[in-house]
Design a protein around this motif. Structure first.
Motif, PDB file in Angstrom:
ATOM      1  N   ALA A  21       0.844  -1.182   0.000  1.00  0.00           N
ATOM      2  CA  ALA A  21       0.000   0.000   0.000  1.00  0.00           C
ATOM      3  C   ALA A  21       0.880   1.233   0.000  1.00  0.00           C
ATOM      4  N   ALA A  22       0.473   2.220  -0.774  1.00  0.00           N
ATOM      5  CA  ALA A  22       1.189   3.489  -0.813  1.00  0.00           C
ATOM      6  C   ALA A  22       0.195   4.577  -0.461  1.00  0.00           C
ATOM      7  N   THR A  23       0.585   5.500   0.370  1.00  0.00           N
ATOM      8  CA  THR A  23      -0.296   6.574   0.779  1.00  0.00           C
ATOM      9  C   THR A  23       0.287   7.890   0.310  1.00  0.00           C
ATOM     10  N   THR A  24      -0.567   8.709  -0.288  1.00  0.00           N
ATOM     11  CA  THR A  24      -0.123  10.027  -0.712  1.00  0.00           C
ATOM     12  C   THR A  24      -0.648  11.057   0.267  1.00  0.00           C
ATOM     13  N   GLY A  25       0.059  12.126   0.395  1.00  0.00           N
ATOM     14  CA  GLY A  25      -0.396  13.210   1.239  1.00  0.00           C
ATOM     15  C   GLY A  25      -1.461  14.023   0.518  1.00  0.00           C
ATOM     16  N   PRO A  26      -2.255  14.772   1.223  1.00  0.00           N
ATOM     17  CA  PRO A  26      -3.284  15.581   0.577  1.00  0.00           C
ATOM     18  C   PRO A  26      -2.648  16.682  -0.264  1.00  0.00           C
ATOM     19  N   ALA A  27      -3.307  17.016  -1.389  1.00  0.00           N
ATOM     20  CA  ALA A  27      -2.816  18.083  -2.254  1.00  0.00           C
ATOM     21  C   ALA A  27      -2.976  19.432  -1.555  1.00  0.00           C
ATOM     22  N   SER A  28      -3.983  19.525  -0.716  1.00  0.00           N
ATOM     23  CA  SER A  28      -4.174  20.742   0.080  1.00  0.00           C
ATOM     24  C   SER A  28      -4.641  20.327   1.462  1.00  0.00           C
ATOM     25  N   ALA A  29      -4.625  21.242   2.393  1.00  0.00           N
ATOM     26  CA  ALA A  29      -4.998  20.935   3.769  1.00  0.00           C
ATOM     27  C   ALA A  29      -6.441  20.476   3.881  1.00  0.00           C
ATOM     28  N   SER A  30      -7.324  20.871   2.936  1.00  0.00           N
ATOM     29  CA  SER A  30      -8.732  20.504   3.023  1.00  0.00           C
ATOM     30  C   SER A  30      -9.043  19.139   2.400  1.00  0.00           C
ATOM     31  N   GLU A  31      -8.060  18.528   1.694  1.00  0.00           N
ATOM     32  CA  GLU A  31      -8.299  17.234   1.058  1.00  0.00           C
ATOM     33  C   GLU A  31      -7.820  16.097   1.949  1.00  0.00           C
ATOM     34  N   PRO A  32      -8.582  14.987   1.997  1.00  0.00           N
ATOM     35  CA  PRO A  32      -8.134  13.838   2.798  1.00  0.00           C
ATOM     36  C   PRO A  32      -7.011  13.089   2.091  1.00  0.00           C
ATOM     37  N   LYS A  33      -6.279  12.285   2.884  1.00  0.00           N
ATOM     38  CA  LYS A  33      -5.235  11.434   2.294  1.00  0.00           C
ATOM     39  C   LYS A  33      -5.896  10.341   1.459  1.00  0.00           C
ATOM     40  N   ALA A  34      -5.213   9.920   0.382  1.00  0.00           N
ATOM     41  CA  ALA A  34      -5.728   8.854  -0.478  1.00  0.00           C
ATOM     42  C   ALA A  34      -4.909   7.585  -0.259  1.00  0.00           C
ATOM     43  N   ASN A  35      -5.575   6.475  -0.041  1.00  0.00           N
ATOM     44  CA  ASN A  35      -4.908   5.183   0.071  1.00  0.00           C
ATOM     45  C   ASN A  35      -5.127   4.429  -1.230  1.00  0.00           C
ATOM     46  N   VAL A  36      -4.056   3.942  -1.819  1.00  0.00           N
ATOM     47  CA  VAL A  36      -4.134   3.198  -3.069  1.00  0.00           C
ATOM     48  C   VAL A  36      -3.371   1.904  -2.885  1.00  0.00           C
ATOM     49  N   VAL A  37      -3.995   0.780  -3.224  1.00  0.00           N
ATOM     50  CA  VAL A  37      -3.334  -0.508  -3.139  1.00  0.00           C
ATOM     51  C   VAL A  37      -3.140  -1.025  -4.555  1.00  0.00           C
ATOM     52  N   ILE A  38      -1.901  -1.382  -4.860  1.00  0.00           N
ATOM     53  CA  ILE A  38      -1.569  -1.929  -6.166  1.00  0.00           C
ATOM     54  C   ILE A  38      -1.059  -3.341  -5.924  1.00  0.00           C
ATOM     55  N   GLN A  39      -1.612  -4.312  -6.640  1.00  0.00           N
ATOM     56  CA  GLN A  39      -1.205  -5.697  -6.446  1.00  0.00           C
ATOM     57  C   GLN A  39      -0.277  -6.120  -7.578  1.00  0.00           C
ATOM     58  N   SER A  40       0.813  -6.753  -7.227  1.00  0.00           N
ATOM     59  CA  SER A  40       1.754  -7.227  -8.227  1.00  0.00           C
ATOM     60  C   SER A  40       1.214  -8.478  -8.904  1.00  0.00           C
ATOM     61  N   CYS A  41       1.824  -8.827  -9.997  1.00  0.00           N
ATOM     62  CA  CYS A  41       1.495 -10.066 -10.693  1.00  0.00           C
ATOM     63  C   CYS A  41       1.616 -11.253  -9.738  1.00  0.00           C
ATOM     64  N   TYR A  42       2.686 -11.310  -8.959  1.00  0.00           N
ATOM     65  CA  TYR A  42       2.889 -12.416  -8.028  1.00  0.00           C
ATOM     66  C   TYR A  42       1.805 -12.443  -6.950  1.00  0.00           C
ATOM     67  N   GLY A  43       1.220 -11.310  -6.671  1.00  0.00           N
ATOM     68  CA  GLY A  43       0.139 -11.246  -5.690  1.00  0.00           C
ATOM     69  C   GLY A  43      -1.107 -11.988  -6.152  1.00  0.00           C
ATOM     70  N   THR A  44      -1.185 -12.316  -7.448  1.00  0.00           N
ATOM     71  CA  THR A  44      -2.327 -13.065  -7.983  1.00  0.00           C
ATOM     72  C   THR A  44      -1.975 -14.543  -8.184  1.00  0.00           C
ATOM     73  N   ALA A  45      -0.813 -14.967  -7.700  1.00  0.00           N
ATOM     74  CA  ALA A  45      -0.344 -16.346  -7.896  1.00  0.00           C
ATOM     75  C   ALA A  45      -1.296 -17.355  -7.263  1.00  0.00           C
ATOM     76  N   LYS A  46      -1.342 -18.539  -7.897  1.00  0.00           N
ATOM     77  CA  LYS A  46      -2.150 -19.646  -7.404  1.00  0.00           C
ATOM     78  C   LYS A  46      -1.226 -20.824  -7.111  1.00  0.00           C
ATOM     79  N   ASN A  47      -1.597 -21.618  -6.122  1.00  0.00           N
ATOM     80  CA  ASN A  47      -0.877 -22.861  -5.878  1.00  0.00           C
ATOM     81  C   ASN A  47      -1.252 -23.846  -6.975  1.00  0.00           C
ATOM     82  N   TYR A  48      -0.321 -24.695  -7.358  1.00  0.00           N
ATOM     83  CA  TYR A  48      -0.611 -25.732  -8.349  1.00  0.00           C
ATOM     84  C   TYR A  48       0.045 -27.034  -7.931  1.00  0.00           C
ATOM     85  N   THR A  49      -0.509 -28.125  -8.382  1.00  0.00           N
ATOM     86  CA  THR A  49       0.111 -29.445  -8.331  1.00  0.00           C
ATOM     87  C   THR A  49      -0.133 -30.059  -9.694  1.00  0.00           C
TER      88      THR A  49
END
Length: 137
Positions: A21-49
């Protein structure tokens, strides 16, 4: 590994194939912080046999006569085996397989690169022994 991610106005750090997760600061004092989650390719990995081979037939994944289909999650087909194996990737559209590569136990490797989304494929493992691990595509 390359991951397909839409451009953002901020940078996200991907740690060892785990969603970060990466968090950005507000562009101005009146804006809330934005939380953005980016998932990597490996984050979508599945177990296999894999299915075991028999006679002169190699072990393979997925089941005999079936294909897995690439997704928009990854630009490549990535494999992490539990035991070092020789592997090749075979494609439905061409009926051909890539050359054999050594997949080292516990390490991610690209078994096919720059694969079009929706491509049918299967993985062969040299020899008859089952293979287990993780796959991301």
């Amino acid at each position: 590994m390359r991951t397909r991610i839409a451009p953002f106005a901020m940078t996200a750090v991907l740690l060892g194939g785990v969603a970060a997760a990466a968090t950005t600061g507000p562009a101005s004092a009146s804006e809330p912080k934005a939380n953005v989650v980016i998932q990597s390719c490996y984050g979508t990995a599945k177990n296999y046999t894999s299915t075991p081979g028999s006679g002169s037939r190699n072990a393979h994944w997925p089941a005999t006569g079936t294909y897995a289909y690439t997704t928009k999650n990854c630009a490549d087909i990535n494999l992490k085996v539990k035991a070092t194996r020789q592997v090749t990737t075979c494609f439905k559209a061409t009926g051909k397989c890539n050359g054999w590569k050594t997949a080292t136990a516990g390490k991610w490797m690209q078994v096919a690169t720059d694969v079009k989304d929706g491509s049918g494929f299967y993985i062969q493992f040299k020899g008859t022994a089952r293979s287990a691990g993780q796959i991301a595509y």
